[in-house]
Structure formats: C-alpha cells, structure tokens
Design a protein around this motif. Structure first.
Motif, PDB file in Angstrom:
ATOM      1  N   VAL A   1       0.843  -1.196   0.000  1.00  0.00           N
ATOM      2  CA  VAL A   1       0.000   0.000   0.000  1.00  0.00           C
ATOM      3  C   VAL A   1       0.877   1.246   0.000  1.00  0.00           C
ATOM      4  CG1 VAL A   1      -1.732   1.318   1.289  1.00  0.00           C
ATOM      5  CG2 VAL A   1      -1.842  -1.184   1.241  1.00  0.00           C
ATOM      6  N   ARG A   2       0.592   2.159  -0.905  1.00  0.00           N
ATOM      7  CA  ARG A   2       1.372   3.387  -0.967  1.00  0.00           C
ATOM      8  C   ARG A   2       0.691   4.508  -0.178  1.00  0.00           C
ATOM      9  NH1 ARG A   2       2.844   4.472  -6.934  1.00  0.00           N
ATOM     10  NH2 ARG A   2       4.032   2.548  -6.821  1.00  0.00           N
TER      11      ARG A   2
ATOM     12  N   SER B   1       3.742   3.487   4.133  1.00  0.00           N
ATOM     13  CA  SER B   1       2.566   4.009   3.438  1.00  0.00           C
ATOM     14  C   SER B   1       2.185   5.359   4.043  1.00  0.00           C
ATOM     15  CB  SER B   1       1.404   3.030   3.548  1.00  0.00           C
ATOM     16  OG  SER B   1       1.017   2.881   4.901  1.00  0.00           O
ATOM     17  N   GLU B   2       1.458   6.124   3.245  1.00  0.00           N
ATOM     18  CA  GLU B   2       1.130   7.487   3.654  1.00  0.00           C
ATOM     19  C   GLU B   2      -0.368   7.613   3.908  1.00  0.00           C
ATOM     20  OE1 GLU B   2       1.385  12.011   1.878  1.00  0.00           O
ATOM     21  OE2 GLU B   2       2.094  10.348   0.655  1.00  0.00           O
ATOM     22  N   LEU B   3      -0.711   8.333   4.961  1.00  0.00           N
ATOM     23  CA  LEU B   3      -2.110   8.614   5.269  1.00  0.00           C
ATOM     24  C   LEU B   3      -2.425  10.030   4.789  1.00  0.00           C
ATOM     25  CD1 LEU B   3      -4.047   6.733   6.865  1.00  0.00           C
ATOM     26  CD2 LEU B   3      -3.630   8.147   8.851  1.00  0.00           C
TER      27      LEU B   3
ATOM     28  N   SER C   1     -10.102   5.824  -0.599  1.00  0.00           N
ATOM     29  CA  SER C   1      -9.405   4.992  -1.576  1.00  0.00           C
ATOM     30  C   SER C   1      -8.042   4.562  -1.072  1.00  0.00           C
ATOM     31  CB  SER C   1      -9.259   5.740  -2.913  1.00  0.00           C
ATOM     32  OG  SER C   1      -8.424   6.858  -2.756  1.00  0.00           O
ATOM     33  N   LEU C   2      -7.531   3.546  -1.725  1.00  0.00           N
ATOM     34  CA  LEU C   2      -6.191   3.044  -1.424  1.00  0.00           C
ATOM     35  C   LEU C   2      -5.372   3.115  -2.705  1.00  0.00           C
ATOM     36  CD1 LEU C   2      -6.815  -0.337   0.447  1.00  0.00           C
ATOM     37  CD2 LEU C   2      -6.234   1.856   1.448  1.00  0.00           C
ATOM     38  N   GLU C   3      -4.143   3.545  -2.586  1.00  0.00           N
ATOM     39  CA  GLU C   3      -3.235   3.478  -3.730  1.00  0.00           C
ATOM     40  C   GLU C   3      -2.252   2.354  -3.458  1.00  0.00           C
ATOM     41  OE1 GLU C   3      -1.381   7.234  -4.626  1.00  0.00           O
ATOM     42  OE2 GLU C   3      -3.310   8.238  -4.503  1.00  0.00           O
TER      43      GLU C   3
END
Ligand code: ZN
Length: 112
Positions: A23-24, A57-59, A106-108
């Motif tokens: 997950v990015r 990963s970034e929030l 969403s998730l990248e």
C-alpha cells in the motif's frame, strides 16, 4: 488520544483490502465534528504501521467542514464554530448534514 485506536482500525481494514499488495497511500475523509486531529492521526499512523506490511505508506486526510440544516427555514450552514444554531433565522431545530464522516475513500497500491 483515540487517534491511536483509530489507526489500528484503519490498519486492519486496509490490510484486509490490500490482500497482500503493498500500500502506498491511504485516503481518508474525516468530518470536523469527529474531533480528530489530522496531524495526530498521521503521526499515529507512522507508529502503528511500523514493522508491519503497511510501513512506509502514507495517510492522506481530507477534512470535511461541518454543516447543519435548519428545520425552521431549511437553511444549510457550514459551521465555523461548534454552535448548533441556524445563522439565518436563529432556530435551534437543526440537524447535522455533514461533518461526522469517517471514511476510507481509496487506497493506492504499489505496482506488483
Ligand atoms: Zn433557520
């Protein structure tokens, strides 16, 4: 500090949805009535994701302003202060129409 337990819940949901893929970025939408401090949430995320598959990963938090609707005159107003009163007629029969959201939008995922 309830941000920490929120981050644990987010991590659970994200891990389930990512299904093992890296997950990015995790995009969140949080209403301002939730009384969650976005900066604190991001900080807690770095703690919670450490040493897990989500590390790095970034929030990204999108803040949604609170809105109320007046039952007297149907006026919808964006709140700048936590005052539940209609700015049009002064009525106090108002309902919250925005501001209590808490959504992962969403998730990248990184390329496999
Ligand atoms: Zn009104």
């Amino acid at each position: 500090m309830h941000e920490l337990s929120i981050c644990h819940s987010i991590a659970d949901i994200v891990t389930r949805h990512a299904g093992g893929r890296p997950v990015r970025t995790v995009h969140l939408r949080i209403g301002q009535l939730r009384q969650i401090v976005p900066d604190t949430l991001v900080y807690c995320w770095s703690l919670v994701s450490q040493d897990t598959a989500l590390e790095g990963s970034e929030l990204r938090v999108e803040s949604i302003p609170a809105q109320i609707r007046c039952a007297e005159c149907d006026h919808v107003e964006t709140l700048t202060a936590p005052v539940m009163r209609c700015g049009m007629c002064g009525g106090q029969q108002v309902s919250v129409v925005a501001g209590d959201e808490f959504l992962i939008t969403s998730l990248e995922l990184a390329e496999a």
